[in-house]
Design a protein around this motif. Structure first.
Motif, PDB file in Angstrom:
ATOM      1  N   ALA A 137       0.838  -1.203   0.000  1.00 13.76           N
ATOM      2  CA  ALA A 137       0.000   0.000   0.000  1.00 13.76           C
ATOM      3  C   ALA A 137       0.870   1.249   0.000  1.00 13.76           C
ATOM      4  CB  ALA A 137      -0.931  -0.006   1.207  1.00 13.76           C
ATOM      5  N   ILE A 138       1.966   1.225   0.747  1.00 13.94           N
ATOM      6  CA  ILE A 138       2.881   2.365   0.787  1.00 13.94           C
ATOM      7  C   ILE A 138       3.509   2.576  -0.587  1.00 13.94           C
ATOM      8  CG2 ILE A 138       5.049   3.200   1.773  1.00 13.94           C
ATOM      9  CD1 ILE A 138       4.258   1.717   4.380  1.00 13.94           C
ATOM     10  N   LEU A 139       3.931   1.484  -1.242  1.00 16.02           N
ATOM     11  CA  LEU A 139       4.548   1.606  -2.567  1.00 16.02           C
ATOM     12  C   LEU A 139       3.549   2.127  -3.599  1.00 16.02           C
ATOM     13  CD1 LEU A 139       6.781  -1.580  -2.690  1.00 16.02           C
ATOM     14  CD2 LEU A 139       7.503   0.793  -2.409  1.00 16.02           C
ATOM     15  N   VAL A 140       2.318   1.607  -3.559  1.00 16.24           N
ATOM     16  CA  VAL A 140       1.292   2.090  -4.492  1.00 16.24           C
ATOM     17  C   VAL A 140       1.036   3.570  -4.244  1.00 16.24           C
ATOM     18  CG1 VAL A 140      -1.165   1.921  -5.096  1.00 16.24           C
ATOM     19  CG2 VAL A 140       0.215  -0.151  -4.867  1.00 16.24           C
ATOM     20  N   GLY A 141       0.969   3.973  -3.002  1.00 14.86           N
ATOM     21  CA  GLY A 141       0.755   5.381  -2.673  1.00 14.86           C
ATOM     22  C   GLY A 141       1.885   6.257  -3.172  1.00 14.86           C
ATOM     23  N   LEU A 142       3.120   5.790  -3.017  1.00  9.72           N
ATOM     24  CA  LEU A 142       4.265   6.561  -3.503  1.00  9.72           C
ATOM     25  C   LEU A 142       4.266   6.666  -5.029  1.00  9.72           C
ATOM     26  CD1 LEU A 142       7.108   5.310  -1.144  1.00  9.72           C
ATOM     27  CD2 LEU A 142       6.090   7.583  -1.195  1.00  9.72           C
ATOM     28  N   VAL A 143       3.925   5.575  -5.719  1.00  3.47           N
ATOM     29  CA  VAL A 143       3.873   5.590  -7.186  1.00  3.47           C
ATOM     30  C   VAL A 143       2.790   6.553  -7.657  1.00  3.47           C
ATOM     31  CG1 VAL A 143       3.295   4.201  -9.229  1.00  3.47           C
ATOM     32  CG2 VAL A 143       4.883   3.307  -7.503  1.00  3.47           C
ATOM     33  N   VAL A 144       1.615   6.500  -7.013  1.00  4.37           N
ATOM     34  CA  VAL A 144       0.520   7.410  -7.384  1.00  4.37           C
ATOM     35  C   VAL A 144       0.943   8.856  -7.158  1.00  4.37           C
ATOM     36  CG1 VAL A 144      -1.819   8.153  -6.745  1.00  4.37           C
ATOM     37  CG2 VAL A 144      -1.315   5.727  -7.054  1.00  4.37           C
TER      38      VAL A 144
END
Length: 156
Positions: A137-144
């Motif tokens: 979830a943290i990685l997806v948030g950073l990518v977004v």
């Protein structure tokens, strides 16, 4: 209240509740205590204030006398800041009430250290697992966030 009034109230509170010997010994003790404190520079009113209500002191002695079962009191010597050593008989609990034969067990230092290390490892493991659980979830948030800012910079 002065020392004579204090001692009078103290005696009156004890009369009929403990033996005359106990009254005399305790009154002598408090008279000596007050005198020694006054002689050492304290004010009489200050010493009497520290001692508190003479009836409460008498009640404590009366209760102590009940616990001793009316037996003879034990000798105790008081000295030090009170001047010369004086024998003072104080009511005590019976020996079986005074003594508790408990075995004290000590834990070796290496056991304490081992338990501490195990606790630290468990805490680190739990924190790591929680972090790993939320990592996608943290990685997806950073990518977004990165894509959003990249698109904003292009549109400007």
């Amino acid at each position: 209240m002065n020392r004579e009034e204090f001692l009078r109230q103290f005696r009156e509170a004890l009369e009929g509740k403990v033996s005359e010997q106990v009254i005399n010994e305790n009154a002598a003790y408090y008279r000596n205590y007050i005198n020694n404190q006054v002689n050492s520079g304290k004010s009489e009113s200050g010493v009497l204030h520290e001692l508190g209500d003479p009836r409460l002191l008498a009640k404590t002695i009366e209760e102590s006398s009940r616990f001793s079962g009316g037996r003879e009191s034990a000798q105790r010597s008081y000295s030090g800041s009170y001047g010369n050593a004086t024998d003072y008989r104080q009511e005590t609990y019976s020996n079986d009430m005074q003594r508790t034969d408990r075995k004290v067990t000590t834990i070796p230092a290496w056991v304490v250290a081992l338990v501490g290390i195990i606790i630290v490892v468990l805490v680190v493991t739990v924190v790591f697992n929680v972090f790993m659980f939320f990592l996608p979830a943290i990685l997806v948030g950073l990518v977004v966030l990165f894509v959003y800012r990249w698109i904003q910079s292009i549109l400007k």
